[in-house]
Design an enzyme around this catalytic site. Structure first.
Site, PDB file in Angstrom:
ATOM      1  CG  HIS A 347      52.746  -3.425 -16.787  1.00  0.00           C
ATOM      2  ND1 HIS A 347      52.903  -4.030 -18.015  1.00  0.00           N
ATOM      3  CD2 HIS A 347      51.734  -2.548 -16.929  1.00  0.00           C
ATOM      4  CE1 HIS A 347      52.033  -3.527 -18.865  1.00  0.00           C
ATOM      5  NE2 HIS A 347      51.307  -2.623 -18.230  1.00  0.00           N
ATOM      6  CE  LYS A 533      66.659 -10.119 -19.331  1.00  0.00           C
ATOM      7  NZ  LYS A 533      65.286 -10.232 -19.782  1.00  0.00           N
ATOM      8  NE  ARG A 534      66.579   0.487 -16.915  1.00  0.00           N
ATOM      9  CZ  ARG A 534      66.092   1.685 -16.638  1.00  0.00           C
ATOM     10  NH1 ARG A 534      65.295   2.297 -17.489  1.00  0.00           N
ATOM     11  NH2 ARG A 534      66.421   2.315 -15.535  1.00  0.00           N
ATOM     12  CE  LYS A 539      64.384  -6.127 -15.657  1.00  0.00           C
ATOM     13  NZ  LYS A 539      63.282  -6.692 -16.470  1.00  0.00           N
ATOM     14  CB  THR A 641      58.344  -8.217 -24.249  1.00  0.00           C
ATOM     15  OG1 THR A 641      59.046  -7.094 -23.709  1.00  0.00           O
ATOM     16  CG2 THR A 641      56.923  -8.189 -23.775  1.00  0.00           C
ATOM     17  CE  LYS A 645      60.844  -6.940 -27.841  1.00  0.00           C
ATOM     18  NZ  LYS A 645      61.310  -5.889 -26.920  1.00  0.00           N
TER      19      LYS A 645
HETATM   20  C1  26V Z   1      60.322  -0.888 -11.698  1.00  0.00           C
HETATM   21  C2  26V Z   1      61.050  -0.744 -10.549  1.00  0.00           C
HETATM   22  C3  26V Z   1      61.597   0.577 -10.241  1.00  0.00           C
HETATM   23  C4  26V Z   1      62.001   0.720  -8.800  1.00  0.00           C
HETATM   24  C5  26V Z   1      62.744  -0.480  -8.316  1.00  0.00           C
HETATM   25  C6  26V Z   1      61.968  -1.740  -8.458  1.00  0.00           C
HETATM   26  C7  26V Z   1      61.258  -1.854  -9.737  1.00  0.00           C
HETATM   27  C8  26V Z   1      60.765  -3.075 -10.134  1.00  0.00           C
HETATM   28  C9  26V Z   1      60.064  -3.203 -11.287  1.00  0.00           C
HETATM   29  C10 26V Z   1      59.824  -2.101 -12.059  1.00  0.00           C
HETATM   30  C11 26V Z   1      59.029  -2.288 -13.290  1.00  0.00           C
HETATM   31  C12 26V Z   1      57.844  -1.383 -13.372  1.00  0.00           C
HETATM   32  C13 26V Z   1      56.868  -1.755 -14.402  1.00  0.00           C
HETATM   33  C14 26V Z   1      57.440  -2.463 -15.596  1.00  0.00           C
HETATM   34  O1  26V Z   1      58.123  -1.899 -16.414  1.00  0.00           O
HETATM   35  N1  26V Z   1      57.114  -3.737 -15.725  1.00  0.00           N
HETATM   36  C15 26V Z   1      57.500  -4.567 -16.855  1.00  0.00           C
HETATM   37  O2  26V Z   1      56.418  -4.607 -17.740  1.00  0.00           O
HETATM   38  C16 26V Z   1      56.677  -5.399 -18.894  1.00  0.00           C
HETATM   39  C17 26V Z   1      55.493  -5.275 -19.814  1.00  0.00           C
HETATM   40  O3  26V Z   1      54.368  -5.825 -19.219  1.00  0.00           O
HETATM   41  C18 26V Z   1      56.934  -6.838 -18.469  1.00  0.00           C
HETATM   42  O4  26V Z   1      57.226  -7.607 -19.616  1.00  0.00           O
HETATM   43  C19 26V Z   1      58.098  -6.904 -17.492  1.00  0.00           C
HETATM   44  O5  26V Z   1      58.254  -8.217 -17.012  1.00  0.00           O
HETATM   45  C20 26V Z   1      57.840  -5.951 -16.328  1.00  0.00           C
HETATM   46  O6  26V Z   1      58.971  -5.878 -15.481  1.00  0.00           O
END
Ligand code: 26V
Length: 812
Positions: A347, A533-534, A539, A641, A645
């Protein structure tokens, strides 16, 4: 036979009396909610029982979706909709003088996830039930959901989210299905009858108790299970946990969603959580399988285990452990079964988020698991030595320099690795995981994400849903590709005007909510420009903020400037330990303070940052959005996602060519989306040759110069430290995410937005094109592809039909 309103009201009132000894008029929303939920649950419980009994009878292959996060949001309305009860209950409640909307608000969000990853897992649960697919969720029952966010002086403050305080009607605790999970201690191998057996010294046992939630399929007589595990101290181990502190350690296991990983204790806890739900889930699956007497050598033909991101990657080693140690299978056969059983979804390509664990930590959590990982790695390297270069081997090993690469474990131990949008999968194959792609091309595939159209249109946007019904009938409600029939109505001026009206009404509703929660008055005639979003640097909420400051400065220079009024709406949580993201929140809030209180700006600009963004708040915001901000640096957002929406709810997207934005553009066409910014190749080039000089943009672009100075020269008050931090990250630390580079083109795209918005019929027509194409992004189709191409499972035959009527209504 259809349930009548009278039957429903009678049953509802009887329950209310049984449970609370109350009349409708004396009950609180909370009591009414609990009562309604209990009637709903009774309506699907028998079908739930029959669904899993039928799986056994028909000997159906089962999928287990392992995810450390699930983000279902509220379940009441979605269950009502899927059971075919929604309109019945809505009108029965009106008859009793009650409002379903108000009562539904009494439900606490089930927020056991951070963002897209967890929401996708829940969308998949809903869709697999609705497609009749045999998919079971497996995760953790956190006592505290994702923190509750408040702003104090513009700063994010995190409060505990005690979502279980009022109980959870939807879950069923199944004490009888508990399993023991073994942690810690030491392990060595001893030969017994010529076979090596592990001997554990000083381990401790935690009891895992499952809580099951029924996942109701859409009008199809099918209810699947999401199983979440809680940790308890088994009676036999009581003596090992004599102090309050030691007992708290056990409770901690299922206490918080994302333990603070800035210290080692926190990281250890996170790893224990991962092993806990992996081991509990796999043990219970194998136990269930064994009960029906089928040979272990065929287990991969009967079950599939899906690893959602790397958090459950220890599934590979735990499944091996069970097959080797408990089932006495030989290594080669066990590994063959494991690879055939497991599949994995990646992901993110963000290096910080790709899990890596030191060997010694895994050893502390479960030494036998580390032994098995090391052995998988050793055999992998040995096998590869026959056919690959040493560089390739060392770059793909699971264990390297005392570090375990969880993604490598997941890829080597499974038969399928997928990305979540075309661009993301391309990047995995050509860049991030290219060595693996070279070794196992057949294992790689794309599955573009999807959303539950039911929740995001039928439930969240009933006004728009009704207009669609009137235009193309109701078939889209069960098959969202039918939405494309709207494309034959692009010249229907009444329809286009009605879409505009529905949007306006939704904006009036959101404006009320904004007034109530923040005191800020916004006009529903302004453009609602939304980024929810987060909060993360990639982002680029910052890019949006720079734009807002630019617009503000323009109006200060020329208060009479002819602009279309805009309301900028944000919703975002920052990870508690992510300092930079929290500084961005503070800056957005202070820019808001400045603009909202500047009398000369009047209604031309407003900035609203809503607290505590989550699934339920999204259901209020998204239907009211005009503009959807999807502005991540190209290559960084795996899919996104919320972009889907927003288009579904008739917002127009301002987007970079990143993640699923590209596929959205391909469907709606370039004229119906506002694309800007660096492309994948350009970003990759900059990252490779380091030729980007952010400070040049500051020096040479006078607009940008002035906007950036506003962060450090007192123009934006009360952001001393944060303003400097942001200024420095962009100008002196070379702007990792190319915010300054994309600024000018972003403004150009926003200019197009404004120009288009001035022409309402043109705007609404573009919205219609977006709605017409959003049906392709249903998670019903995505999950069908997982089922066909990865898991090889088929939908169940519907139950005998005695339960659901022909109209799909569940019984009372
Ligand atoms: C988490 C973190 C946490 C530490 C700092 C950097 C960082 C960067 C990315 C993430 C995301 C972790 C996994 C995640 O939630 N991915 C999301 O998954 C969604 C469903 O597939 C997707 O639509 C999003 O683009 C993706 O960011």
């Amino acid at each position: 036979m259809e349930i009548t309103k009278e039957q429903f009201i009678k049953e509802f009132k009887r329950r209310l009396t049984d449970e609370y000894a109350l009349d409708v008029k004396d009950a609180t929303p909370e009591e009414l909610y609990q009562t309604l939920a209990s009637v709903v649950k009774s309506g699907y419980s028998d079908i739930w029982r029959k669904t899993w009994k039928n799986y056994i009878k028909e000997d159906q292959k089962q999928v287990y979706y392992f995810s450390i996060e699930f983000l279902p949001g509220r379940l009441l309305k979605s269950n009502l909709l899927n059971m075919g009860w929604y309109e019945l209950v809505d009108s029965a409640f009106k008859e009793m003088g009650l409002s379903l909307d108000e009562i539904a608000e009494a439900e606490r969000d089930m927020a056991l996830g951070n963002g897209g990853l967890g929401r996708l897992a829940s969308a998949f649960m809903d869709s697999s039930a609705s497609d009749g697919l045999p998919v079971n969720g497996n995760g953790i029952r956190y006592k505290y959901g994702l923190f509750k966010q408040k702003f104090v002086d513009g700063y994010q403050v995190e409060l505990p989210n005690e979502w279980l305080n009022q109980g959870n009607v939807w879950e069923v605790a199944r004490e009888s299905k508990a399993v023991d999970v073994k942690f810690g201690g030491q392990v060595y191998l001893e030969e017994v009858d010529g076979v090596l057996q592990p001997v554990y010294k000083n381990p401790y046992i935690i009891r895992a108790v499952p809580y099951d939630t029924g996942i109701v399929g859409y009008k199809n007589n099918h209810v699947n299970t999401m199983r979440l595990w809680d940790a308890q101290i088994p009676a036999s181990e009581e003596v090992k946990f004599p102090t309050i502190e030691s007992r708290r350690k056990v409770e901690d296991l299922t206490s918080v969603l994302y333990p603070d990983d800035s210290n080692e204790e926190g990281r250890l806890l996170r790893l224990r959580q991962e092993y806990f739900f992996v081991s509990a889930g796999l043990q219970s699956i194998v136990r269930h399988y064994r009960k029906y007497g089928k040979p272990m050598s065929e287990i991969s033909e009967h079950i599939s285990v899906h690893i959602n991101d790397t958090h459950p990657a220890m599934c590979v080693a735990e499944f091996m452990r069970i097959l080797l140690d408990d089932e006495k299978m030989g290594w080669d056969e066990a590994f063959d079964q494991t690879v055939k059983t497991m599949s994995y979804t990646n992901h993110t390509i963000m290096a910080e988020a790709l899990e890596k664990w030191p060997v010694y930590l895994i050893e502390r959590v479960q030494p036998r698991i580390m032994q098995i990982i090391a052995e998988i790695d050793r055999r992998y390297a040995l096998e590869l030595a026959k056919r690959a270069e040493t560089d390739l081997i060392s770059g793909t090993r699971i264990v390297n320099n005392g570090i375990v690469h969880m993604a490598h474990l997941a890829i080597i131990g499974s038969h399928s690795t997928n990305g979540v949008a075309k661009l993301h999968t391309d990047l995995l194959e050509q860049d991030v995981l290219k060595d693996f792609y070279h070794l196992y091309p057949e294992r790689f595939n794309n599955k573009t994400n999807g959303i539950t159209i039911r929740r995001w249109l039928q439930i969240a946007d009933p006004r728009l849903a009704k207009i669609i019904d009137k235009t193309i009938g109701t078939k889209w409600r069960s098959n969202s590709k039918e939405l494309h029939n709207l494309a034959t109505h692009l010249n229907d001026r009444r329809l286009i005007a009605n879409i505009g009206k529905a949007k306006h009404q939704n904006k009036v509703d959101l404006a009320k909510y904004i007034k109530q929660t923040t005191g800020i008055v916004v006009s529903p005639d302004a453009i609602f420009d939304v980024q929810v979003k987060r909060l993360h640097a990639y982002k680029r909420q910052l890019l949006n903020l720079l734009k807002i400051v630019k617009y503000y400065l323009d109006l200060k220079d020329d208060p009479k400037k002819d602009v279309v009024p805009r309301v900028f709406i944000f919703g975002a949580k920052a990870a508690p330990s992510y300092h930079y993201a929290k500084s961005i929140i503070k800056c957005i809030n202070e820019v808001g303070n400045l603009i909202n209180n500047d009398k000369t700006i009047k209604d031309k600009l407003k900035v609203v940052f809503l607290e505590n963004y989550g699934v339920s708040l999204a259901e209020k915001i998204i239907p009211a959005a005009d503009v959807s901000e999807q502005i991540s640096t190209a290559t960084k957002e795996a899919s996104g996602t919320s972009n889907m929406k927003f288009m579904l709810n008739g917002a127009l997207t301002v987007a970079t060519l990143d993640g699923a934005n590209i596929e959205i553009k391909d469907y709606v066409g370039e004229d119906n989306i506002f694309i800007f910014g660096l492309k994948k190749e350009e970003v990759l080039q900059y990252e490779a040759d380091h030729s980007y000089q952010a400070s040049d943009y500051y020096a040479n672009d006078p607009i940008l110069h002035r906007v950036l100075d506003a962060f450090v020269d007192g123009t934006i008050p009360s952001i001393g430290a944060e303003g400097a931090e942001i200024f420095n990250s962009l100008v002196h630390a070379n702007d990792e995410y190319f915010v300054l580079r994309d600024f000018e083109d972003y403004l150009r795209a926003q200019g197009e937005v404004e120009k288009t918005y001035r022409n309402p019929s043109l705007w609404n027509k573009k919205c219609l094109v977006n709605i017409a194409n959003a049906g392709y992004f249903s998670s019903d189709y995505t999950i069908q592809k997982y089922a066909d191409e990865i898991w090889h499972v088929v939908p169940s035959d519907p139950l005998d039909g005695k339960d659901c009527g022909a109209n799909g209504q569940y019984p009372l």
